[in-house]
Design an enzyme around this catalytic site. Structure first.
Site, PDB file in Angstrom:
ATOM      1  N   GLU A 108      -4.146  33.057   3.172  1.00 22.89           N
ATOM      2  CA  GLU A 108      -4.501  32.293   4.036  1.00 22.89           C
ATOM      3  C   GLU A 108      -4.222  30.711   3.600  1.00 22.89           C
ATOM      4  OE1 GLU A 108      -7.597  31.742   1.131  1.00 22.89           O
ATOM      5  OE2 GLU A 108      -6.535  33.550   2.027  1.00 22.89           O
ATOM      6  N   HIS A 117      -4.342  34.622  -2.311  1.00 24.13           N
ATOM      7  CA  HIS A 117      -4.890  34.086  -0.865  1.00 24.13           C
ATOM      8  C   HIS A 117      -3.563  33.951  -0.054  1.00 24.13           C
ATOM      9  CE1 HIS A 117      -9.047  33.427  -1.860  1.00 24.13           C
ATOM     10  NE2 HIS A 117      -8.677  33.266  -3.148  1.00 24.13           N
ATOM     11  N   CYS A 122      -8.413  39.393  -3.067  1.00 23.04           N
ATOM     12  CA  CYS A 122      -8.955  38.978  -4.390  1.00 23.04           C
ATOM     13  C   CYS A 122     -10.202  39.685  -4.676  1.00 23.04           C
ATOM     14  CB  CYS A 122      -9.441  37.408  -4.168  1.00 23.04           C
ATOM     15  SG  CYS A 122      -7.798  36.375  -4.191  1.00 23.04           S
TER      16      CYS A 122
END
Length: 375
Positions: A346, A344, A258
């Site tokens: 994760e 993202h 990001c």
């Protein structure tokens, strides 16, 4: 069931448009920030504590917020990072047995002002048409002129450096000291689940403040480097860009997510720009151009990398594209173990389609270690 008197409240946008609602509970308050929206159906607690949202008024498009309460371990930082909350229906009663508290109690603990009973469909449609902009939410419904003057003093998100507001002040460690890999992470707004994903793959991570220089980062002798997500405009992050440039020159593996993705682009001389209303949600479609596969991703960003400049850059390759608007969603450097994504992997909250990127990072570290051994 708990019922409370609600105070009248409003949302005043920078262009003068007003939407009305009511306070959550009987609280009085005022909060300023850039108004944006997230389309996720779940994961509100992780969203509220994501450092990337620092300084923003969050509009949730899901009709019900708070219905499963809050849990202490489901946070992505040391506390709530949004500037304020705007929702349709706020649930004072929660139904999840293992929740630690109601969302109302969680927000009160965090001193966060929230308003509900807002026509969020109309508000989100307005933001989509007119763009993200500064706004104020307040129970001072009879002081519109005064609120307008105060709102004029709030700085624009464009050109705003916010990494220093959310970054750690001192270095700290995550993971097993005896782990196989050592990762130096530059914290410009890092999420806890990113660190968990690095640690569970055999990494011992040292997390450094946002303005740490390359000399300090490299003195720890890491096997690889990571630049995190974070809030604000990447353009003012000159120290992070300088560090990224030196990491790239060192030949060590580098992974950015990001804001870290944007920093790596800027380290290569590629510009970034403020988007009309950004990407924020947990079902954004991305195409991996290297495999041809589609990925459903969790995204949260209001800035993007200039695609034309990235395509023209002799050392960069676009690896992922956002399928809604064809913006750059991933980059890698040719001949160097450097890559980044504008989403993202994760996935907290969100799908796990992109977790392979962490494995790819460690594969690059192993490959680089093998080359260094041969040399």
């Amino acid at each position: 069931m708990k019922y409370q008197a609600k105070r009248k409240a409003l949302i005043l946008l920078a262009d003068g448009t007003i939407f009305y609602g009511k306070s959550v509970g009987d609280q009085q308050g005022t909060a300023f920030g850039e108004v944006c929206f997230n389309t996720g159906m779940t994961g509100y607690q992780e969203i509220f504590t994501d450092p990337s949202y620092f300084g923003q008024l969050m509009v949730t498009t899901n009709a019900h917020i708070g219905n499963y309460g809050a849990k202490e371990e489901e946070v992505e930082s040391d506390g709530v990072k949004i500037a304020g909350l705007i929702c349709k229906n706020f649930s004072y009663v929660y139904s999840r047995p293992d929740a630690d508290m109601s969302l109302e109690a969680f927000l009160q603990k965090s001193n966060l002002f929230a308003i509900s009973d807002v026509d969020t469909r109309a508000l989100v449609s307005y933001i989509r048409d007119n763009g993200a902009m500064n706004a104020v939410i307040s129970t001072r419904v009879d002081e519109i002129d005064a609120l307008k003057k105060e709102l004029e003093e709030v700085p624009s998100m464009e050109g705003l450096e916010l990494a220093s507001k959310v970054s750690t002040r001192e270095p700290y460690y995550v993971g097993d000291e005896g782990a196989e890999f050592r990762i130096a992470a530059l914290d410009i707004g890092i999420k806890k689940n990113i660190l968990r994903n690095l640690a569970k793959r055999g990494a011992y991570i040292k997390v450094f403040p946002h303005d740490t220089d390359f000399k300090t980062l490299s003195a720890w002798e890491p096997d690889g480097y990571f630049i995190s997500n974070g809030p604000g405009d990447p353009e003012p992050l000159e120290s992070a860009v300088a560090a990224a440039r030196e990491i790239i020159a060192s030949g060590k593996p580098l992974f950015g997510i990001c804001l870290g993705h944007q920093v790596i682009a800027r380290a290569n001389g590629v510009s970034t720009y403020k988007m009309h209303h950004g990407h924020r949600g947990i079902n954004h479609p991305v195409k991996n151009l290297l495999t041809g596969k589609g990925e459903i991703t969790s995204q949260n960003h209001g800035f993007a990398v200039n695609r034309e400049e990235a395509e023209a850059h002799p050392q960069l390759e676009i690896t992922h594209l956002h399928l809604n608007d064809n913006t750059v969603a991933g980059l890698r450097m040719k001949g160097k173990p450097v890559f980044s994504v504008q989403y993202h992997p994760e996935a907290s909250p969100g799908p796990h389609d992109a977790e392979y990127l962490f494995d790819q990072f460690f594969a690059q570290i192993c490959e680089q270690q093998a080359k260094d051994t041969v040399v």
